[in-house]
Design a protein around this motif. Structure first.
Motif, PDB file in Angstrom:
ATOM      1  N   VAL A   1       9.136  -4.564  -7.005  1.00  0.00           N
ATOM      2  CA  VAL A   1       9.614  -3.271  -6.532  1.00  0.00           C
ATOM      3  C   VAL A   1      10.665  -3.533  -5.469  1.00  0.00           C
ATOM      4  O   VAL A   1      10.452  -4.364  -4.576  1.00  0.00           O
ATOM      5  CB  VAL A   1       8.461  -2.423  -5.933  1.00  0.00           C
ATOM      6  CG1 VAL A   1       9.001  -1.162  -5.261  1.00  0.00           C
ATOM      7  CG2 VAL A   1       7.439  -2.058  -7.002  1.00  0.00           C
TER       8      VAL A   1
ATOM      9  N   ALA B   1       3.871  -6.965   0.146  1.00  0.00           N
ATOM     10  CA  ALA B   1       4.757  -5.800   0.267  1.00  0.00           C
ATOM     11  C   ALA B   1       5.368  -5.711   1.657  1.00  0.00           C
ATOM     12  O   ALA B   1       4.772  -6.151   2.644  1.00  0.00           O
ATOM     13  CB  ALA B   1       3.977  -4.521  -0.034  1.00  0.00           C
ATOM     14  N   MET B   2       6.572  -5.167   1.696  1.00  0.00           N
ATOM     15  CA  MET B   2       7.268  -4.926   2.958  1.00  0.00           C
ATOM     16  C   MET B   2       7.808  -3.510   2.969  1.00  0.00           C
ATOM     17  O   MET B   2       8.219  -2.996   1.932  1.00  0.00           O
ATOM     18  CB  MET B   2       8.440  -5.897   3.094  1.00  0.00           C
ATOM     19  CG  MET B   2       9.218  -5.752   4.391  1.00  0.00           C
ATOM     20  SD  MET B   2      10.677  -6.831   4.442  1.00  0.00           S
ATOM     21  CE  MET B   2      11.917  -5.663   3.910  1.00  0.00           C
ATOM     22  N   LYS B   3       7.783  -2.873   4.125  1.00  0.00           N
ATOM     23  CA  LYS B   3       8.424  -1.567   4.314  1.00  0.00           C
ATOM     24  C   LYS B   3       9.316  -1.615   5.529  1.00  0.00           C
ATOM     25  O   LYS B   3       8.932  -2.178   6.561  1.00  0.00           O
ATOM     26  CB  LYS B   3       7.363  -0.469   4.484  1.00  0.00           C
ATOM     27  CG  LYS B   3       7.974   0.902   4.774  1.00  0.00           C
ATOM     28  CD  LYS B   3       6.926   1.990   4.910  1.00  0.00           C
ATOM     29  CE  LYS B   3       6.591   2.651   3.603  1.00  0.00           C
ATOM     30  NZ  LYS B   3       7.747   3.221   2.881  1.00  0.00           N
TER      31      LYS B   3
ATOM     32  N   PHE C   1       4.399  -5.018   7.023  1.00  0.00           N
ATOM     33  CA  PHE C   1       4.034  -5.851   5.872  1.00  0.00           C
ATOM     34  C   PHE C   1       2.593  -5.607   5.452  1.00  0.00           C
ATOM     35  O   PHE C   1       1.739  -5.309   6.284  1.00  0.00           O
ATOM     36  CB  PHE C   1       4.190  -7.337   6.226  1.00  0.00           C
ATOM     37  CG  PHE C   1       5.592  -7.714   6.600  1.00  0.00           C
ATOM     38  CD1 PHE C   1       6.483  -8.144   5.629  1.00  0.00           C
ATOM     39  CD2 PHE C   1       6.017  -7.616   7.915  1.00  0.00           C
ATOM     40  CE1 PHE C   1       7.787  -8.476   5.974  1.00  0.00           C
ATOM     41  CE2 PHE C   1       7.318  -7.940   8.268  1.00  0.00           C
ATOM     42  CZ  PHE C   1       8.204  -8.369   7.298  1.00  0.00           C
ATOM     43  N   VAL C   2       2.314  -5.740   4.162  1.00  0.00           N
ATOM     44  CA  VAL C   2       0.939  -5.749   3.650  1.00  0.00           C
ATOM     45  C   VAL C   2       0.768  -7.042   2.855  1.00  0.00           C
ATOM     46  O   VAL C   2       1.190  -7.127   1.702  1.00  0.00           O
ATOM     47  CB  VAL C   2       0.656  -4.543   2.727  1.00  0.00           C
ATOM     48  CG1 VAL C   2      -0.793  -4.564   2.256  1.00  0.00           C
ATOM     49  CG2 VAL C   2       0.951  -3.227   3.425  1.00  0.00           C
TER      50      VAL C   2
ATOM     51  N   ILE D   1       8.040  -5.010  -3.125  1.00  0.00           N
ATOM     52  CA  ILE D   1       6.892  -5.859  -3.481  1.00  0.00           C
ATOM     53  C   ILE D   1       7.501  -7.151  -4.012  1.00  0.00           C
ATOM     54  O   ILE D   1       8.208  -7.150  -5.028  1.00  0.00           O
ATOM     55  CB  ILE D   1       5.981  -5.214  -4.526  1.00  0.00           C
ATOM     56  CG1 ILE D   1       5.373  -3.924  -3.976  1.00  0.00           C
ATOM     57  CG2 ILE D   1       4.863  -6.183  -4.915  1.00  0.00           C
ATOM     58  CD1 ILE D   1       4.412  -3.244  -4.930  1.00  0.00           C
TER      59      ILE D   1
ATOM     60  N   ASP E   1      11.212  -0.057   0.326  1.00  0.00           N
ATOM     61  CA  ASP E   1       9.959  -0.706  -0.067  1.00  0.00           C
ATOM     62  C   ASP E   1      10.259  -1.920  -0.935  1.00  0.00           C
ATOM     63  O   ASP E   1      11.099  -1.846  -1.833  1.00  0.00           O
ATOM     64  CB  ASP E   1       9.081   0.240  -0.895  1.00  0.00           C
ATOM     65  CG  ASP E   1       8.690   1.503  -0.141  1.00  0.00           C
ATOM     66  OD1 ASP E   1       8.640   1.451   1.095  1.00  0.00           O
ATOM     67  OD2 ASP E   1       8.445   2.523  -0.804  1.00  0.00           O
TER      68      ASP E   1
ATOM     69  N   GLU F   1      -1.721  -8.544   1.370  1.00  0.00           N
ATOM     70  CA  GLU F   1      -2.463  -8.561   0.108  1.00  0.00           C
ATOM     71  C   GLU F   1      -1.651  -7.999  -1.053  1.00  0.00           C
ATOM     72  O   GLU F   1      -1.947  -8.270  -2.209  1.00  0.00           O
ATOM     73  CB  GLU F   1      -3.812  -7.853   0.235  1.00  0.00           C
ATOM     74  CG  GLU F   1      -3.789  -6.441   0.776  1.00  0.00           C
ATOM     75  CD  GLU F   1      -3.926  -6.380   2.294  1.00  0.00           C
ATOM     76  OE1 GLU F   1      -3.347  -7.242   2.987  1.00  0.00           O
ATOM     77  OE2 GLU F   1      -4.600  -5.453   2.782  1.00  0.00           O
ATOM     78  N   LEU F   2      -0.606  -7.199  -0.750  1.00  0.00           N
ATOM     79  CA  LEU F   2       0.269  -6.677  -1.803  1.00  0.00           C
ATOM     80  C   LEU F   2       1.571  -7.473  -1.907  1.00  0.00           C
ATOM     81  O   LEU F   2       2.383  -7.191  -2.779  1.00  0.00           O
ATOM     82  CB  LEU F   2       0.637  -5.214  -1.511  1.00  0.00           C
ATOM     83  CG  LEU F   2      -0.355  -4.108  -1.823  1.00  0.00           C
ATOM     84  CD1 LEU F   2       0.278  -2.751  -1.518  1.00  0.00           C
ATOM     85  CD2 LEU F   2      -0.771  -4.154  -3.277  1.00  0.00           C
TER      86      LEU F   2
END
Lengths: 104, 461
Positions: A10, A67-69, A61-62, A26, A24, A64-65
């Motif tokens: 993503v 992911a960054m926002k 950041f997350v 991923i 966003d 476990e995903l």
């Protein structure tokens, strides 16, 4: 492209209210996530988007995903005269260039 | 009541439309206690609120209203719809009421409709200001400053984004259908469970994930969908310490990742979210898959704060005319910025006394989308949109026509195209776009009682 941006699952932008655009990501690999997390900062986002660093609202950041926002204040509010992207749906490419640079 | 099930048939009334077969299946299989969804968004910009117009196509809005109200009446459960007509202003609510009346008459339906208006009169805010320059208790979400009374006076339309409280009032009044003006998308879904005594943190979190319908799900197998109206409902079941989300069809799945990712969608902060009366804190939220299609979610908390409502207001800033042309000549593309600036200067001299005037250039193929952030500027051809905004429609039209003539015959250095410079895309060349609006209020307003902002009306259909 063959960098972190091309590997991302993503990579998108969108309005978060009329005054903010949110980005966003991923990441496609743990290495990309780690490399970007370890090096990105508001100044780099500001440089990529040609905005003052004070207009970058935050980077989060997350793990476990993978992911960054990140979010930043719009140059113009959504749908105001001169705004080229009312929904903010097509502002991801400056970030893509930055990820390619940081993620390798 | 140990559990409550809410179905969100569609993420936004009129946006592509609910798949009627999937909704019927959801009603039979999951037996919900309420249907809840929104019909709006402010993403489309300030014009719709200012002009009082809907943004979704009429045929899709009617399809969705008929499908969801029909399903609710058949099951004998309330149907809650937020942000009627897109922006949730009084005119948007009223046009939706007319749609509902017409559909009900055609189908022979009779029911109790509660309409909750959330437009805010200028006088209400000016009374709060009590002659001062600003409205006390307001703070801009953009920069923190208070709302100036000067801006209030210029507002064409102001709405206050309601939380669960006015919706609960409407449910208390025995409404079969609750039609809301501007409302928080999550609150529209959270209202029923909070009314029934469920935890507000869990309720708001559930609403915040379900509000876009199947956006919170992913397709895990090919799904047989309606060709035209094809949105698949999402089913939320809330208990005392968690809630479970699953799509109506088992070819889709609400996974821990898809649910968490929805907290990213159109939100700058995926941990905290402000609502009237408090903040939803998802920092300790846990997501656990319980089967192939469903995820159990727990841990979010609602922190009570002084009650406040987000005001959205717009003002008219002029009238638009625009025209579109292509440029393929390399020498002209090289000098395009300077040419457009020179021509714009002439218009200001020629028409400046006739009224206020501004021109925005969108150079597609060059830097229209990213503007200053663009790094690639080598263009073979450029499509230019000249956006002229003036204090009257006539002035905007005349400026646009004068501009296009001058650009087409502008003598720039090295010019060889002496028969004309531009590829004009349309005849007639100039399009009149009507009123132009800008946001001029985006402020939280602290208020002691939501009933001072929202007005409820009961209509027996």
């Amino acid at each position: 492209m063959s960098g972190a941006a091309a590997r991302a699952k993503v990579l998108r932008s969108k309005n978060a209210g009329p005054f903010v655009i949110t980005l966003d990501v991923i990441f496609g690999t743990q290495a990309d996530f780690d490399a970007v997390r370890g090096s990105i900062d508001p100044a780099l986002i500001a440089q990529a988007y040609a905005i003052p660093v004070g207009d970058v609202i935050g980077i989060d950041f997350v793990p476990e995903l993978k992911a960054m926002k990140a979010s930043y204040r719009r140059r113009r509010p959504c749908g105001h005269p001169g705004d080229p992207d009312c929904y903010g749906m097509n502002q991801e490419q400056p970030l893509a260039r930055l990820l390619d640079r940081l993620g390798g | 009541m140990p559990e409550v099930t809410i179905v969100t048939p569609v993420g936004c009334i009129g946006n592509r439309g609910v798949d009627s077969g999937a909704l019927t299946l959801a009603m039979e299989k999951f037996r919900p206690q309420a249907l809840a969804m929104d019909a709006g968004s402010m993403d489309c910009g300030p014009w719709y609120l200012g002009a009082g117009k809907e943004h979704s196509p009429s045929i899709n809005i009617d399809h969705d209203l008929e499908a969801v109200i029909g399903a609710g009446l058949q099951a004998g459960i309330p149907v809650i719809i937020g942000s009627a007509g897109g922006s949730g202003g009084g005119r948007h609510v009223d046009v939706t009421v007319r749609r509902i009346r017409r559909i009900a008459a055609e189908r022979g339906w009779h029911f109790r409709l509660a309409v909750v208006y959330s437009d805010i009169a200028q006088e209400f805010l000016l009374d709060l200001a009590d002659g001062g320059d600003t409205v006390p208790g307001t703070a801009s979400l953009a920069d923190g400053t208070a709302l100036r009374t000067e801006e209030v006076k210029q507002c064409a339309s102001i709405v206050g984004m309601m939380g669960v409280e006015p919706i609960i009032d409407a449910l208390e009044s025995g409404a079969d259908v609750v039609l809301c003006g501007r409302a928080s998308d999550a609150a529209v879904i959270a209202a029923y469970p909070i009314w029934k005594g469920f935890d507000p943190g869990l309720s708001y979190h559930m609403g915040d994930i379900m509000e876009c319908g199947e956006s919170a799900a992913e397709e895990i197998r090919p799904t047989l969908r309606g060709l035209t109206h094809n949105r698949i409902p999402i089913v939320g079941t809330i208990g005392s310490d968690s809630f479970v989300l699953r799509p109506a069809l088992d070819t889709l799945a609400c996974t821990p990742n898809s649910c968490l990712m929805h907290s990213f969608y159109e939100r700058s902060d995926f941990r905290l979210a402000r609502f009237p009366g408090g903040t939803l804190d998802r920092t300790d939220a846990r997501y656990e898959a319980i089967d192939e299609n469903a995820t159990r979610i727990s841990g979010a908390r609602f922190r009570r704060e002084p009650y406040s409502v987000l005001l959205e207001g717009v003002k008219r800033v002029g009238y638009r005319s625009l025209f579109i042309f292509g440029v393929r000549t390399p020498k002209m593309i090289e000098q395009l910025d300077a040419i457009l600036a020179d021509v714009e200067g002439i218009e200001q001299k020629l028409f400046g006394e006739a009224g206020e005037l501004r021109i925005h250039w969108h150079q597609f193929g060059r830097n229209a989308v990213l503007q200053q952030a663009e790094r690639e500027t080598a263009a073979v051809e450029v499509g230019v949109i000249a956006d002229v905004i003036a204090s009257s429609q006539e002035l905007a039209h005349d400026v646009a026509y004068d501009l296009l003539t001058r650009i087409s015959f502008w003598r720039y250095p090295g010019r060889t195209t002496t028969a004309g410079n531009t590829a004009m895309t349309f005849s007639p060349a100039v399009f009149d776009g009507g009123e132009v609006f800008e946001f001029n209020a985006y402020h939280a307003l602290q208020i002691d009682d939501h009933r001072r902002l929202c007005r409820q009306q009961i209509i027996e259909i």
